[in-house]
Design a protein around this motif. Structure first.
Motif, PDB file in Angstrom:
ATOM      1  N   ALA A 231       0.855  -1.196   0.000  1.00 57.33           N
ATOM      2  CA  ALA A 231       0.000   0.000   0.000  1.00 57.33           C
ATOM      3  C   ALA A 231       0.888   1.242   0.000  1.00 57.33           C
ATOM      4  O   ALA A 231       1.991   1.215   0.528  1.00 57.33           O
ATOM      5  N   PRO A 232       0.420   2.331  -0.613  1.00 55.70           N
ATOM      6  CA  PRO A 232       1.227   3.560  -0.627  1.00 55.70           C
ATOM      7  C   PRO A 232       1.632   3.968   0.787  1.00 55.70           C
ATOM      8  O   PRO A 232       0.843   3.924   1.721  1.00 55.70           O
ATOM      9  N   GLY A 233       2.899   4.329   0.945  1.00 58.63           N
ATOM     10  CA  GLY A 233       3.432   4.767   2.231  1.00 58.63           C
ATOM     11  C   GLY A 233       3.880   3.643   3.142  1.00 58.63           C
ATOM     12  O   GLY A 233       4.427   3.884   4.205  1.00 58.63           O
ATOM     13  N   THR A 234       3.662   2.349   2.759  1.00 57.28           N
ATOM     14  CA  THR A 234       4.082   1.226   3.615  1.00 57.28           C
ATOM     15  C   THR A 234       5.256   0.452   3.029  1.00 57.28           C
ATOM     16  O   THR A 234       5.760  -0.463   3.672  1.00 57.28           O
ATOM     17  N   ALA A 235       5.660   0.793   1.832  1.00 59.76           N
ATOM     18  CA  ALA A 235       6.784   0.080   1.198  1.00 59.76           C
ATOM     19  C   ALA A 235       8.085   0.421   1.928  1.00 59.76           C
ATOM     20  O   ALA A 235       8.288   1.550   2.375  1.00 59.76           O
ATOM     21  N   LEU A 236       8.946  -0.576   2.074  1.00 58.05           N
ATOM     22  CA  LEU A 236      10.244  -0.374   2.728  1.00 58.05           C
ATOM     23  C   LEU A 236      11.316  -0.149   1.665  1.00 58.05           C
ATOM     24  O   LEU A 236      11.294  -0.749   0.600  1.00 58.05           O
TER      25      LEU A 236
END
Length: 110
Positions: free
Chosen positions: A4-9
């Protein structure tokens, strides 16, 4: 892409510097002369990056034989050799040198 947008590492890491050596050593045959009924071959092996690891000589149809530098240990960037050749073969010997990273060169002595 499936996060999800903003949760990628995201991550980065830099490796230590390392040298890539693809250059073979250089063999400079100084002389080949008869002395006291024997043939003496003098040559120098140089490498700009890696120490010399092994040097071999072959005469005519003979097998390769390991030869050692004048100082006894092939471990420098420049090594000098003085090799007594077997027999009275007039054909030029073949010299093969490898550096520590297994780059190899083969030349025919004079």
């Amino acid at each position: 892409p499936s996060s999800a947008p903003g949760t990628a590492l995201v991550g980065e890491r830099q490796s230590p510097v390392f040298i890539v050596d693809n250059s073979a050593p250089d063999i400079d045959v100084a002389e080949r002369r008869r002395e006291n009924g024997r043939t003496l071959l003098s040559f120098t092996v140089r490498d700009t990056q890696s120490p010399i690891q092994s040097v071999e000589v072959s005469e005519g149809m003979n097998l390769w034989r390991t030869v050692y530098p004048i100082d006894g240990i092939p471990d420098g960037l420049v090594e000098r050799f003085a090799v007594i050749l077997d027999g009275d073969n007039d054909s030029a010997p073949v010299i093969r040198a490898n550096d520590a990273l297994n780059n190899s060169v083969t030349v025919r002595g004079r």
